[in-house]
Design an enzyme around this catalytic site. Structure first.
Site, PDB file in Angstrom:
ATOM      1  CD  GLU A 259       1.323   7.692 -14.712  1.00  0.00           C
ATOM      2  OE1 GLU A 259       2.428   8.086 -14.269  1.00  0.00           O
ATOM      3  OE2 GLU A 259       1.212   7.085 -15.779  1.00  0.00           O
ATOM      4  CD  GLU A 307       3.516  -2.201 -14.178  1.00  0.00           C
ATOM      5  OE1 GLU A 307       3.514  -2.315 -15.410  1.00  0.00           O
ATOM      6  OE2 GLU A 307       3.123  -1.177 -13.576  1.00  0.00           O
ATOM      7  CE  LYS A 310       7.063   1.296 -15.566  1.00  0.00           C
ATOM      8  NZ  LYS A 310       6.497   2.500 -14.925  1.00  0.00           N
ATOM      9  CD  GLU A 316      10.038   4.487 -13.577  1.00  0.00           C
ATOM     10  OE1 GLU A 316       8.936   4.078 -13.989  1.00  0.00           O
ATOM     11  OE2 GLU A 316      10.221   5.639 -13.182  1.00  0.00           O
TER      12      GLU A 316
END
Length: 334
Positions: A259, A307, A310, A316
């Site tokens: 990541e 997203e 999250k 985030e």
């Protein structure tokens, strides 16, 4: 997942020195992490088509998502498959691991190009004791199923490293990581590392320049222990992991960056310009590796989509390269 990492305290040396930049080079293989913590995301098959249309040839998924696995069949996309919340189950017995491989790997491989299994992601606390037994059990299950080409490892946060400045001083903070590293050295599996210059910069903007953190020109840092020169924080962080592997007696273990990314909104330093500079810089850079380990470095950008479900810091929900409607958050080329 992208989360605050305790790296700032380890990177508090002034990094505002000199100036030169390297010319971009083409990366042979870069992936993008596919998280699904949103209620407005495209179907799995649409997502696989989007990867293919953009020339993205690697993916990471965070649990054995059967719909995604089926959509990946015959796509050629290389996959990191996470075990999800099954770490303690896999550590408990070899028969559990055999059942997990039978249900979640064997039905899909080789039509799905499963390359690595991430046995745990950023595991902390007492659960770290389960990582090595679980990897051993998964490896045994893969071997006994004729799937030994798939490598089992674990994905770690950067804060498993202490003394990360200069990079050559990097060392594993805890004994369990040394044991994992030595085991990986015997299997030929890489260590999966989640590497986020964003969190280091956010935690220490006084000493870490934005340009150095985002692959922009203007900063040069020399490691006094080996004379290697760094023009970006990503390389310095990855080489600190390599230094730790060497000190653990596992210098032959390669690092796969499982990541890395930069948010486009939601907090300090999070902007479209910075996210684009970082992620395009990463794509253009990793083809030549790091000063300590030249040659192509495998890396996975976090993440494919913004997203909206999250938890945590607003950043985030803003790490995506694409909006849920599949339009790009900013222009980027693979």
């Amino acid at each position: 997942m992208a989360r605050r990492q305790g790296v700032a305290s380890m990177l508090t040396i002034a990094l505002i020195i000199g100036a030169f930049a390297s010319a971009p080079t083409t990366v042979q293989s870069i992936g993008v992490c596919y998280g699904v913590l949103g209620n407005n995301l495209p179907s799995r098959s649409e997502v696989v088509q989007l990867y293919k249309s953009k020339g993205i040839n690697g993916m990471r998924i965070y649990y054995p998502d059967k719909e995604a696995l089926n959509a990946l069949r015959n796509s050629g996309i290389a996959l990191i498959l996470d075990v999800g919340d099954q770490l303690s189950y896999l550590a408990a017995s070899s028969s559990n691991a055999a059942a997990w491989v039978r249900d979640n790997v064997k039905p899909y491989y080789p039509a799905v190009n499963i390359k690595y299994i991430a046995v745990g992601n950023e595991v902390e606390g007492g659960a770290t004791n389960s990582i090595l037994p679980a990897i051993r059990n998964v490896n045994s299950a893969l071997a006994s199923s004729g799937l030994g080409a798939i490598k089992a490892s674990t994905a770690v946060k950067f804060d498993v490293i202490s003394n990360s400045y200069p990079p050559s001083a990097g060392v594993f903070r805890d004994a369990y990581m040394k044991d994992i590293a030595r085991y990986l050295a015997t299997t030929g599996a890489p260590l999966l590392a989640n590497v986020y210059p964003y969190f280091a910069y956010r935690g220490n903007p006084r000493d870490i320049s934005l340009n150095y953190a985002t692959f922009r020109p203007g900063t040069t840092v020399r490691d006094p222990n080996n004379g290697l020169t760094y023009t970006n924080l990503f390389d310095a962080m990855v080489d600190a992991v390599y230094a730790a592997l060497e000190k653990a007696g596992a210098g032959n273990v390669k690092v796969v960056v499982s990541e890395s990314g930069w948010p486009s909104a939601g907090g300090f330093g999070a902007s479209v310009d910075n996210a684009r500079a970082y992620n395009q810089g990463l794509i253009d850079h990793v083809g030549r590796g790091t000063p300590k380990r030249p040659g192509p470095l495998e890396a996975y950008i976090f993440a494919m989509f913004n997203e909206n479900q999250k938890n945590g810091d607003p950043t985030e929900r803003n790490f995506g390269l694409f909006y849920p409607n599949k339009s790009p958050v900013y222009p980027i080329r693979f």
